[in-house]
Design a protein around this motif. Structure first.
Motif, PDB file in Angstrom:
ATOM      1  N   ASN A 260     -12.532  11.761  29.411  1.00 12.96           N
ATOM      2  CA  ASN A 260     -11.291  10.990  29.531  1.00 12.96           C
ATOM      3  C   ASN A 260     -10.082  11.900  29.746  1.00 12.96           C
ATOM      4  OD1 ASN A 260     -10.119   8.486  29.811  1.00 12.96           O
ATOM      5  ND2 ASN A 260      -9.718   8.204  27.612  1.00 12.96           N
ATOM      6  N   SER A 262      -7.729  13.773  32.964  1.00 12.69           N
ATOM      7  CA  SER A 262      -6.945  13.168  34.040  1.00 12.69           C
ATOM      8  C   SER A 262      -7.628  13.336  35.391  1.00 12.69           C
ATOM      9  CB  SER A 262      -5.554  13.817  34.098  1.00 12.69           C
ATOM     10  OG  SER A 262      -4.785  13.483  32.964  1.00 12.69           O
ATOM     11  N   SER A 273      -6.297   8.191  36.545  1.00 13.33           N
ATOM     12  CA  SER A 273      -5.766   8.267  35.186  1.00 13.33           C
ATOM     13  C   SER A 273      -4.879   9.501  35.108  1.00 13.33           C
ATOM     14  CB  SER A 273      -6.898   8.346  34.161  1.00 13.33           C
ATOM     15  OG  SER A 273      -6.378   8.409  32.843  1.00 13.33           O
ATOM     16  N   LYS A 278      -3.096   4.544  33.731  1.00 14.45           N
ATOM     17  CA  LYS A 278      -4.150   4.057  34.619  1.00 14.45           C
ATOM     18  C   LYS A 278      -3.514   3.394  35.840  1.00 14.45           C
ATOM     19  CE  LYS A 278      -7.353   5.065  31.556  1.00 14.45           C
ATOM     20  NZ  LYS A 278      -8.319   6.159  31.737  1.00 14.45           N
TER      21      LYS A 278
END
Length: 380
Positions: A260, A262, A273, A278
């Motif tokens: 998670n 970028s 992201s 988002k």
């Protein structure tokens, strides 16, 4: 500068739409490709000047689809080279292009190698002709083998094969045949996906009309056992629920996604992201072309997640990886500890041995892997 950053670039065109596919892909619209690539180049140029992008070093570029290699070889190579030139990349970035067996030619493969592509992902799905017919694939098993050998001759030493199990009519024996056929080619990586029947697809309709039936649950469990046995014996490490790699060949772009971090999303329907923001682009390629060409941002949705939501999302995505997620890293990034945040629910999962803590990493236990989705749903 942050080097945990990737770029995803979407090419939404295919020669035909497979029966199981619910992705943003379009068949019969090849006449749009030239204009679409022009729009992508404009989008790349625009985002390359964005302050957020200038503060990053990109470590991976992933061109997915659809079928990116449906594009004319030089045009696709120029797009890749243009993206590499526009953004600041690390010294040895991972550059992946998705493909299908019937869309790979010697000229395409050589052009991709020359423009800097380092990794090829080939959507084989099965080495059983019956499976390919059921899935609506338009290539043969011989096409798959030929595409792999072509990639080797073009100089690709990092090739991943996509395969699917849990297919209508498939057995553990036929799945073993597919795996053994794939292993005989000696790729560096496998993405092995259990079929998810998506509503609205032709395959879902065929199953609902009882024209096809899915294998029993115990048969699918046997397929998973065959997978673990054969791939472990061949030297592959399972590093994510659906992904296996030889040492040093795990997909860096996808690891960035599962952690998670970028990534920038370019193209119709692509999601990015940006430090937790988002951003989703419009899905229809024609609308994407129109907006970008008119100088209008092609976004369809933007969402800024709060710290707690980002924490939960990071835990769920990180637990897809076999090693799990670092508790120290979570605390440093978000200020939360999983045990403190989830409280009794975390205690119950640990007591039932569905989650385990090993050397600062929270991860799924071996017994939890077959029911991973049910476990992860309790942490949403």
């Amino acid at each position: 500068m942050d080097e945990n950053t990737g770029i995803y670039l979407h090419i939404p065109y295919c020669r035909s739409k497979c029966r199981y596919c619910s992705f943003n892909s379009h068949a019969g619209r090849e006449h749009e490709i030239s204009a679409y690539l022009d729009a992508l180049r404009r989008h790349i140029s625009s985002m390359a000047d964005h302050p957020w992008c200038k503060q990053r070093i990109f470590s991976s570029l992933y061109i997915g689809g659809g079928t990116p290699t449906i594009c004319e070889s030089n045009a696709l190579a120029e797009l890749v080279a243009g993206c590499l030139a526009a953004f600041p990349f690390s010294s040895k970035p991972e550059i992946t292009v998705e493909s299908n067996p019937n869309s790979l030619s010697r000229d395409t493969l050589i052009a991709l190698r020359q423009c800097g592509v380092t990794r090829l992902s080939i959507g084989v799905q099965s080495f059983d002709p019956v499976d390919l017919t059921i899935l609506g694939r338009v290539h043969s098993t011989d096409d798959a083998s030929a595409a792999f050998f072509l990639s080797r001759r073009a100089g690709f030493d990092n090739v991943s094969l996509d395969l699917m199990f849990g297919l209508p009519g498939q057995t553990a024996k036929s799945w073993r045949h597919t795996l053994e056929s794939a292993l005989a080619l000696a790729p560096e990586h496998f993405s092995l996906y259990e079929l998810m029947v998506e509503q609205g697809t032709p395959l879902a309709g065929m199953i609902q009309r009882k024209e096809l039936s899915l294998p029993a649950e115990d048969e699918v469990v046997e397929m998973a056992l065959v997978t673990d046995t054969l791939l472990a014996a061949a030297g592959f490490e399972r590093y994510e629920i659906s992904n296996y790699a030889r040492p040093a060949f795990a997909c860096r772009h996808n690891i960035n996604y599962w952690e998670n971090r970028s990534w920038l999303g370019l193209g119709a329907g692509a999601v990015g992201s940006l430090s937790g923001m988002k951003i989703t682009n419009v899905a229809d390629p024609a609308l994407y072309i129109q907006r970008v060409t008119s100088g209008v941002a092609p976004y369809s949705a933007m969402e800024c997640l709060c710290r707690e939501a980002l924490f939960r999302e990071t835990v769920i995505m990180g637990l897809r990886m076999i090693k799990g997620i670092s508790i120290t890293d979570l605390e440093q990034r978000f200020g939360f500890s999983p045990k403190t945040y989830y409280g009794k629910e975390m205690d119950r999962l640990l007591e039932k041995n569905l989650l385990v803590i090993t050397d600062d990493h929270l991860h799924l236990s071996q017994q939890a892997l077959p029911v991973a989705n049910q476990v992860l749903s309790r942490l949403v």
